[in-house]
Write a protein that holds these residues in place. Structure first.
Motif, PDB file in Angstrom:
ATOM      1  N   GLN A 106       0.856  -1.186   0.000  1.00 13.92           N
ATOM      2  CA  GLN A 106       0.000   0.000   0.000  1.00 13.92           C
ATOM      3  C   GLN A 106       0.894   1.239   0.000  1.00 13.92           C
ATOM      4  N   GLN A 154      -3.707   2.668  -3.256  1.00 10.14           N
ATOM      5  CA  GLN A 154      -3.101   3.924  -2.816  1.00 10.14           C
ATOM      6  C   GLN A 154      -3.854   4.416  -1.578  1.00 10.14           C
ATOM      7  N   CYS A 155      -3.170   5.207  -0.749  1.00 14.11           N
ATOM      8  CA  CYS A 155      -3.801   5.710   0.468  1.00 14.11           C
ATOM      9  C   CYS A 155      -3.328   7.123   0.771  1.00 14.11           C
ATOM     10  N   ASN A 203       1.514   5.672  -0.716  1.00 15.48           N
ATOM     11  CA  ASN A 203       1.036   7.051  -0.798  1.00 15.48           C
ATOM     12  C   ASN A 203       1.950   7.758  -1.800  1.00 15.48           C
ATOM     13  N   GLU A 222      -5.110   2.671   6.615  1.00  8.50           N
ATOM     14  CA  GLU A 222      -5.123   3.889   5.807  1.00  8.50           C
ATOM     15  C   GLU A 222      -3.746   4.515   5.677  1.00  8.50           C
ATOM     16  N   THR A 223      -2.698   3.731   5.982  1.00  8.94           N
ATOM     17  CA  THR A 223      -1.329   4.225   5.875  1.00  8.94           C
ATOM     18  C   THR A 223      -0.507   3.254   5.028  1.00  8.94           C
ATOM     19  N   PRO A 224       0.613   3.721   4.467  1.00  7.26           N
ATOM     20  CA  PRO A 224       1.445   2.838   3.647  1.00  7.26           C
ATOM     21  C   PRO A 224       1.987   1.664   4.442  1.00  7.26           C
ATOM     22  N   THR A 261      -6.831   9.357  -1.351  1.00  2.00           N
ATOM     23  CA  THR A 261      -7.259   8.000  -1.686  1.00  2.00           C
ATOM     24  C   THR A 261      -7.540   7.184  -0.428  1.00  2.00           C
ATOM     25  N   TYR A 262      -8.319   6.128  -0.619  1.00  2.00           N
ATOM     26  CA  TYR A 262      -8.982   5.438   0.476  1.00  2.00           C
ATOM     27  C   TYR A 262      -8.115   4.421   1.219  1.00  2.00           C
ATOM     28  N   GLY A 263      -7.168   3.779   0.551  1.00  2.00           N
ATOM     29  CA  GLY A 263      -6.403   2.720   1.209  1.00  2.00           C
ATOM     30  C   GLY A 263      -7.209   1.444   1.335  1.00  2.00           C
ATOM     31  N   HIS A 264      -7.032   0.728   2.484  1.00  4.77           N
ATOM     32  CA  HIS A 264      -7.766  -0.506   2.766  1.00  4.77           C
ATOM     33  C   HIS A 264      -7.517  -1.579   1.692  1.00  4.77           C
ATOM     34  N   SER A 265      -6.248  -1.790   1.336  1.00  5.96           N
ATOM     35  CA  SER A 265      -5.920  -2.897   0.432  1.00  5.96           C
ATOM     36  C   SER A 265      -6.575  -4.173   0.942  1.00  5.96           C
TER      37      SER A 265
END
Length: 273
Positions: A7, A211-212, A9, A239-241, A220-224
């Protein structure tokens, strides 16, 4: 097989983004992942077409792709580059390509998919996206037949088009990749339910690195996510890399499709007049 979802950013400078991508891929491999996937537009997130025009390269010239191929070979893993923004290699096409690439453990690109469906929408709060103004849509669905499974390739907005996923599953896809740079409003409303629905409908694993966070001009939303063929979320990022792991057993594909064999139940029908 252990999958590792990266994930990111990503910012608007490919050279600055590359070390972070390489670092997370190394961390995923160190955690035992043999199949690693990065998000949509891993190399650059930018809404400025002129800025992209100044920095982007063709696939053959792209430094990010060259570095990722070299790292993949060094680590001996499979890498799904969720997508790269690239200059088009189609003569006369001024728009960019949003291209997903699958790299084998020898560091060679063995499948490439250009995103078919373009995100052209007006959201609440004044957010407007016209992806087709900058990116040329692809025309061909792609199924990569590999030693680790049959992999159908999609990108982000494609997930709203169930017919593409069904076609990939009927062609043999056991895993369908859905790298994304999903907006926050649509992510909160639809991200989980769409990916779970696509898994249930196809009886396939859905692997969706995202992407987050805040980028230049967008968030962007995140939550892979990884969703199994029964529609259960088996791995989710925040919600973070970072890196998220999931263990993939392709026997679950055959089991899910035996329980609900809907892929074999298509019937012709007449459209309403």
């Amino acid at each position: 097989m252990r999958a590792g979802l990266v994930q990111l950013n990503s910012g608007d400078d490919p050279a600055a983004n590359l070390p972070e991508i390489l670092g997370y891929i190394s961390a995923a491999a160190a955690g035992g992942a043999t199949f690693i996937a990065t998000p949509e537009v891993s190399n650059i997130v930018s809404s400025s077409r002129s800025h992209q025009r100044a920095l982007l390269k063709t696939e053959a010239q792209d430094e990010t792709l060259a570095a990722l191929c070299a790292q993949t070979a060094a680590l001996g893993i499979w890498l799904l580059v969720g997508s790269l923004a690239l200059l088009s290699d189609t003569p006369g096409e001024a728009r960019f390509a949003n291209r997903s690439l699958l790299i084998n453990p020898e560091g060679r690109v063995v499948a490439r998919y250009d995103k078919i469906h373009m995100f052209d929408v007006d959201l609440d709060g004044g957010e407007t996206y016209r992806e087709s103004a900058g990116f040329a849509p692809g025309r061909r669905a792609v199924l990569a037949k590999t030693e680790i499974g049959q992999i159908g390739m999609t990108v982000c907005y494609d997930m709203r088009f169930a017919s593409l996923y069904r076609a990939l599953a009927k062609a043999g896809a056991e895993i369908i990749t859905a790298p994304a740079a999903f907006t926050v409003p649509t992510g909160r409303a639809h991200w989980h339910v769409l990916l779970r629905a696509r898994a249930i409908e196809t009886g396939a694993f859905i692997i969706a690195p995202a992407q987050c966070g805040q980028h230049v001009g967008r968030k962007t939303y995140g939550h892979s996510l990884v969703v199994n063929p029964w529609g259960e979320v088996i791995a989710e990022a925040g919600e973070t890399p970072g890196v998220t792991f999931a263990d993939i057993d392709l026997n679950q594909v055959k089991a899910a499709r035996a329980r609900i064999p809907s892929l074999a139940h298509d019937r012709a029908f007449e459209l309403p007049g």
